[in-house]
Design an enzyme around this catalytic site. Structure first.
Site, PDB file in Angstrom:
ATOM      1  N   GLY A  49       0.202   1.531  -0.512  1.00 22.05           N
ATOM      2  CA  GLY A  49      -1.175   1.584  -0.050  1.00 22.05           C
ATOM      3  C   GLY A  49      -1.957   0.422  -0.632  1.00 22.05           C
ATOM      4  O   GLY A  49      -1.601  -0.097  -1.705  1.00 22.05           O
ATOM      5  N   CYS A  97      -0.892   1.757  -9.483  1.00 21.51           N
ATOM      6  CA  CYS A  97      -1.844   1.002  -8.655  1.00 21.51           C
ATOM      7  C   CYS A  97      -1.447  -0.471  -8.700  1.00 21.51           C
ATOM      8  O   CYS A  97      -1.140  -0.992  -9.770  1.00 21.51           O
ATOM      9  CB  CYS A  97      -3.259   1.183  -9.190  1.00 21.51           C
ATOM     10  SG  CYS A  97      -4.518   0.317  -8.227  1.00 21.51           S
ATOM     11  N   LEU A  98      -1.475  -1.130  -7.544  1.00 17.42           N
ATOM     12  CA  LEU A  98      -1.127  -2.562  -7.510  1.00 17.42           C
ATOM     13  C   LEU A  98      -2.104  -3.392  -8.331  1.00 17.42           C
ATOM     14  O   LEU A  98      -1.765  -4.499  -8.741  1.00 17.42           O
ATOM     15  CB  LEU A  98      -1.091  -3.060  -6.063  1.00 17.42           C
ATOM     16  CG  LEU A  98       0.044  -2.482  -5.203  1.00 17.42           C
ATOM     17  CD1 LEU A  98      -0.097  -2.932  -3.755  1.00 17.42           C
ATOM     18  CD2 LEU A  98       1.400  -2.884  -5.760  1.00 17.42           C
ATOM     19  N   HIS A 139      -6.293   8.166  -3.073  1.00  9.34           N
ATOM     20  CA  HIS A 139      -6.317   7.041  -4.022  1.00  9.34           C
ATOM     21  C   HIS A 139      -6.976   5.816  -3.372  1.00  9.34           C
ATOM     22  O   HIS A 139      -7.818   5.154  -3.996  1.00  9.34           O
ATOM     23  CB  HIS A 139      -4.876   6.748  -4.451  1.00  9.34           C
ATOM     24  CG  HIS A 139      -4.686   5.564  -5.340  1.00  9.34           C
ATOM     25  ND1 HIS A 139      -4.208   5.660  -6.628  1.00  9.34           N
ATOM     26  CD2 HIS A 139      -4.889   4.226  -5.130  1.00  9.34           C
ATOM     27  CE1 HIS A 139      -4.138   4.443  -7.169  1.00  9.34           C
ATOM     28  NE2 HIS A 139      -4.539   3.561  -6.281  1.00  9.34           N
ATOM     29  N   GLU A 140      -6.623   5.532  -2.096  1.00 12.34           N
ATOM     30  CA  GLU A 140      -7.171   4.334  -1.436  1.00 12.34           C
ATOM     31  C   GLU A 140      -8.652   4.502  -1.106  1.00 12.34           C
ATOM     32  O   GLU A 140      -9.435   3.551  -1.239  1.00 12.34           O
ATOM     33  CB  GLU A 140      -6.377   4.007  -0.165  1.00 12.34           C
ATOM     34  CG  GLU A 140      -4.881   3.763  -0.357  1.00 12.34           C
ATOM     35  CD  GLU A 140      -4.533   2.800  -1.481  1.00 12.34           C
ATOM     36  OE1 GLU A 140      -5.336   1.909  -1.787  1.00 12.34           O
ATOM     37  OE2 GLU A 140      -3.454   2.974  -2.081  1.00 12.34           O
TER      38      GLU A 140
END
Ligand code: NI
Length: 187
Positions: A49, A97-98, A139-140
């Site tokens: 995501g 998370c990225l 989350h997004e």
């Protein structure tokens, strides 16, 4: 053939990751290009995501694909997504998370959610999500409101992760990016 265009992913701490993104007013070629770049960037990371603020664009746009390894790709683009219903039942999931690479922690969220959004054809869509899809979409959408998964943790754990991220950013500024990790479920 379409050239792939990857966008740099912002790393925590960054004021853009703490800001509230603005609604998308118009679906045009620029937005479609941004959505495709975000999908390319997400798959390349690899992640499941990505929200527009993570690539420095303060618009309410997210992309995701939570298909499992043996399932066909299932890319989704959600414009102006809104949670319209949440289940009473909650479930923990170890999130990453990225924008916070190499850090993971359990976050408890509603197990199921209903989300309404606009697709890239301008059509309104509503869908119920569960499992990893429910974790990912919540989350997004949090990203669009300037909220990170570490904001669900206590101040000591959050502070520890933030200090490690500050050090990572200093190391990257000095030495360049580290080799990519291979952890699953980075959102
Ligand atoms: Ni994230």
């Amino acid at each position: 053939m379409r050239a792939m265009s990857l966008r740099p992913i912002l790393l925590h701490p960054d004021p853009r990751l703490k800001a509230v993104a603005k609604p998308v007013a118009q679906i045009d070629e620029g937005l479609r290009r941004l959505a495709q770049d975000m999908l390319d960037t997400m798959y390349d990371a690899p992640g499941i995501g990505l929200a527009a603020p993570q690539v420095g664009v303060m618009s309410r746009l997210i992309v995701m694909d939570c298909a499992k390894g043996d399932e066909p790709a299932q890319p989704m683009v959600l414009v102006n997504p809104e949670v319209t219903w949440t289940s009473e039942e909650k479930a923990p999931y170890e999130e990453g998370c990225l924008s916070i690479p190499e850090h993971f922690a359990d976050v408890t969220r509603p197990r199921e959610v209903e989300v309404r959004w606009t697709d890239l054809d301008g059509q309104s869509q509503t869908q119920r999500f569960d499992g990893l899809w429910a974790v990912c979409v919540q989350h997004e959408i949090d990203h669009l409101n300037g909220k990170l998964f570490i904001d669900y943790l206590g101040p000591i754990k959050r502070g520890m992760i933030t200090r490690k991220m500050e050090k990572l950013k200093r190391d990257i500024a000095r030495d360049g990016p580290a080799p990519k990790g291979h952890e699953a479920a980075r959102l």
